[in-house]
Design a protein around this motif. Structure first.
Motif, PDB file in Angstrom:
ATOM      1  N   THR A  18      12.615   8.883  -4.757  1.00 59.08           N
ATOM      2  CA  THR A  18      11.261   8.965  -4.217  1.00 59.08           C
ATOM      3  C   THR A  18      10.241   9.183  -5.324  1.00 59.08           C
ATOM      4  OG1 THR A  18      11.286  11.371  -3.898  1.00 59.08           O
ATOM      5  CG2 THR A  18      12.266  10.019  -2.156  1.00 59.08           C
ATOM      6  N   ASP A  19       8.971   9.038  -4.957  1.00 55.49           N
ATOM      7  CA  ASP A  19       7.894   9.180  -5.928  1.00 55.49           C
ATOM      8  C   ASP A  19       7.832  10.575  -6.528  1.00 55.49           C
ATOM      9  OD1 ASP A  19       7.318   6.614  -5.219  1.00 55.49           O
ATOM     10  OD2 ASP A  19       5.328   7.021  -4.376  1.00 55.49           O
ATOM     11  N   GLY A 124       6.154  10.475   0.316  1.00 52.18           N
ATOM     12  CA  GLY A 124       5.641   9.380   1.124  1.00 52.18           C
ATOM     13  C   GLY A 124       6.712   8.588   1.842  1.00 52.18           C
ATOM     14  N   ARG A 151      10.713   3.794   5.234  1.00 50.68           N
ATOM     15  CA  ARG A 151       9.344   3.319   5.061  1.00 50.68           C
ATOM     16  C   ARG A 151       8.693   4.036   3.887  1.00 50.68           C
ATOM     17  NH1 ARG A 151       9.978   3.197  10.586  1.00 50.68           N
ATOM     18  NH2 ARG A 151       9.132   1.363  11.669  1.00 50.68           N
ATOM     19  N   CYS A 152       8.073   3.269   3.011  1.00 45.91           N
ATOM     20  CA  CYS A 152       7.315   3.877   1.914  1.00 45.91           C
ATOM     21  C   CYS A 152       6.361   2.843   1.333  1.00 45.91           C
ATOM     22  CB  CYS A 152       8.255   4.392   0.824  1.00 45.91           C
ATOM     23  SG  CYS A 152       7.424   5.407  -0.426  1.00 45.91           S
ATOM     24  N   HIS A 153       5.091   3.220   1.188  1.00 42.36           N
ATOM     25  CA  HIS A 153       4.066   2.346   0.606  1.00 42.36           C
ATOM     26  C   HIS A 153       4.041   0.968   1.275  1.00 42.36           C
ATOM     27  CE1 HIS A 153       3.433   5.408  -2.341  1.00 42.36           C
ATOM     28  NE2 HIS A 153       4.583   5.215  -2.958  1.00 42.36           N
ATOM     29  N   GLY A 154       4.251   0.938   2.585  1.00 41.04           N
ATOM     30  CA  GLY A 154       4.168  -0.313   3.315  1.00 41.04           C
ATOM     31  C   GLY A 154       5.443  -1.127   3.328  1.00 41.04           C
ATOM     32  N   ALA A 259       8.840   0.043  -4.349  1.00 45.24           N
ATOM     33  CA  ALA A 259       7.602   0.115  -3.580  1.00 45.24           C
ATOM     34  C   ALA A 259       6.646   1.074  -4.264  1.00 45.24           C
ATOM     35  CB  ALA A 259       7.883   0.583  -2.156  1.00 45.24           C
ATOM     36  N   THR A 260       5.421   0.637  -4.501  1.00 46.45           N
ATOM     37  CA  THR A 260       4.386   1.450  -5.121  1.00 46.45           C
ATOM     38  C   THR A 260       3.119   1.355  -4.272  1.00 46.45           C
ATOM     39  OG1 THR A 260       3.380  -0.299  -6.487  1.00 46.45           O
ATOM     40  CG2 THR A 260       5.362   0.787  -7.373  1.00 46.45           C
ATOM     41  N   PRO A 261       2.127   2.197  -4.537  1.00 47.06           N
ATOM     42  CA  PRO A 261       0.883   2.103  -3.756  1.00 47.06           C
ATOM     43  C   PRO A 261       0.189   0.764  -3.885  1.00 47.06           C
ATOM     44  CG  PRO A 261       1.025   4.223  -4.872  1.00 47.06           C
ATOM     45  CD  PRO A 261       2.154   3.399  -5.403  1.00 47.06           C
ATOM     46  N   THR A 262       0.496  -0.003  -4.930  1.00 47.05           N
ATOM     47  CA  THR A 262      -0.171  -1.297  -5.135  1.00 47.05           C
ATOM     48  C   THR A 262       0.675  -2.488  -4.697  1.00 47.05           C
ATOM     49  OG1 THR A 262       0.634  -1.370  -7.433  1.00 47.05           O
ATOM     50  CG2 THR A 262      -1.538  -0.400  -7.056  1.00 47.05           C
ATOM     51  N   SER A 264       5.017  -4.090  -3.616  1.00 44.01           N
ATOM     52  CA  SER A 264       6.466  -3.961  -3.734  1.00 44.01           C
ATOM     53  C   SER A 264       7.028  -5.134  -4.505  1.00 44.01           C
ATOM     54  CB  SER A 264       7.115  -3.879  -2.349  1.00 44.01           C
ATOM     55  OG  SER A 264       6.810  -5.015  -1.578  1.00 44.01           O
TER      56      SER A 264
END
Length: 270
Positions: A18-19, A124, A151-154, A259-262, A264
């Motif tokens: 995880t992040d 997240g 699920r993470c960052h969409g 998966a990142t905030p910007t 995947s």
């Protein structure tokens, strides 16, 4: 969030990082040909504890290194189908014998009370789990698999264990399960791609994952025969300049989903 899906032949093993630096493992299979084991790999990375261990299927190929893993890594909590206890799994495995991994799982079941402890901060990441009930719904390990949706960052990824068509259809009776599956972007094919896990009912409302991943090795159990079936039901992504709908650990080796905030991405052989 990183999800590493390892090449453990016709078994299952994935590491979720995880992040915020937590680690979870989905299944604990190993590769008998190369000798790769999570019990060795995790300490090599400096990972000494798992926040969660999720066992999707109570067959040996999903837990074959668990007895060793418990010796090298602390496991804070265990997730599995909560309707199957230690006595039940020993009964279900009684006819064919119980392997060291599943025996270790049975022992853990008597130690880890409850199925879902209070959810910690997982950077997240959220987890949904669905299962059929023993013995009301089914009395076989495959249809008692636990479907795990991350699920993470969409990005939404589904690990369904060895769920077969009958078990899929029973879960599809649930509106909440249908709604969750409709959001899945990456499907890890049930039962390592075997035909008995190919459920038409999942796709009747137009759902198509962006990518399907098959954890398999060599020509065995007719897993290669379903690649075209999954390909026809998968949207596809560009990977290293090629358009791919289905990845297999047999062909592609280790698979990394990031998966990142910007956004995947998908990587193979890493």
């Amino acid at each position: 969030m990183d999800i590493r899906i390892f090449n453990v032949e016709h078994g299952g093993c994935a590491l979720v990082s995880t992040d915020n630096g937590e680690h979870l493992m989905i299944d604990a299979g190993h590769n008998s040909t190369t000798g790769w084991r999570p019990s060795v790999y995790l300490p090599q990375l400096g990972i000494t504890s798992l926040e969660r261990l999720i066992i999707t299927n109570m067959d040996e190929d999903h837990a074959s290194d668990l007895h060793n893993l418990r010796k090298t890594v602390a496991i804070n909590a265990l997730y599995r189908n909560p309707t199957v206890g230690a006595n039940e799994i020993r009964y279900l495995k009684g006819q064919n014998g119980i392997g060291s991994g599943i025996e270790s799982l049975a022992r853990m079941m008597t130690t880890y009370t409850g199925t879902v402890p209070p959810q910690p901060d997982l950077g997240g990441l959220s987890i949904q789990m669905f299962w059929n009930t023993y013995p009301y719904d089914f009395e076989d390990e495959n249809n008692l698999s636990m479907v795990c949706i991350l699920r993470c960052h969409g990005l939404v990824v589904c690990f369904p264990g060895d769920m077969e068509v009958q078990g899929w259809n029973r879960l599809l009776d649930r509106p909440d399960f249908r709604a969750s599956m409709a959001e899945v972007h990456v499907l890890v094919a049930s039962h390592h791609g075997r035909r008995n896990g190919c459920c038409e009912g999942l796709y009747v409302n137009g759902w198509r994952p962006q990518l399907t991943i098959i954890s398999d090795s060599g020509i065995e159990y007719a897993t290669q025969e379903t690649v075209a079936w999954y390909r026809a039901r998968t949207q596809g992504v560009y990977l290293n300049g090629d358009f791919r709908r289905v990845l297999t650990t047999r062909r592609d080796g280790r698979i990394l989903l990031r998966a990142t905030p910007t956004g995947s991405s998908v990587h193979v052989g890493v």
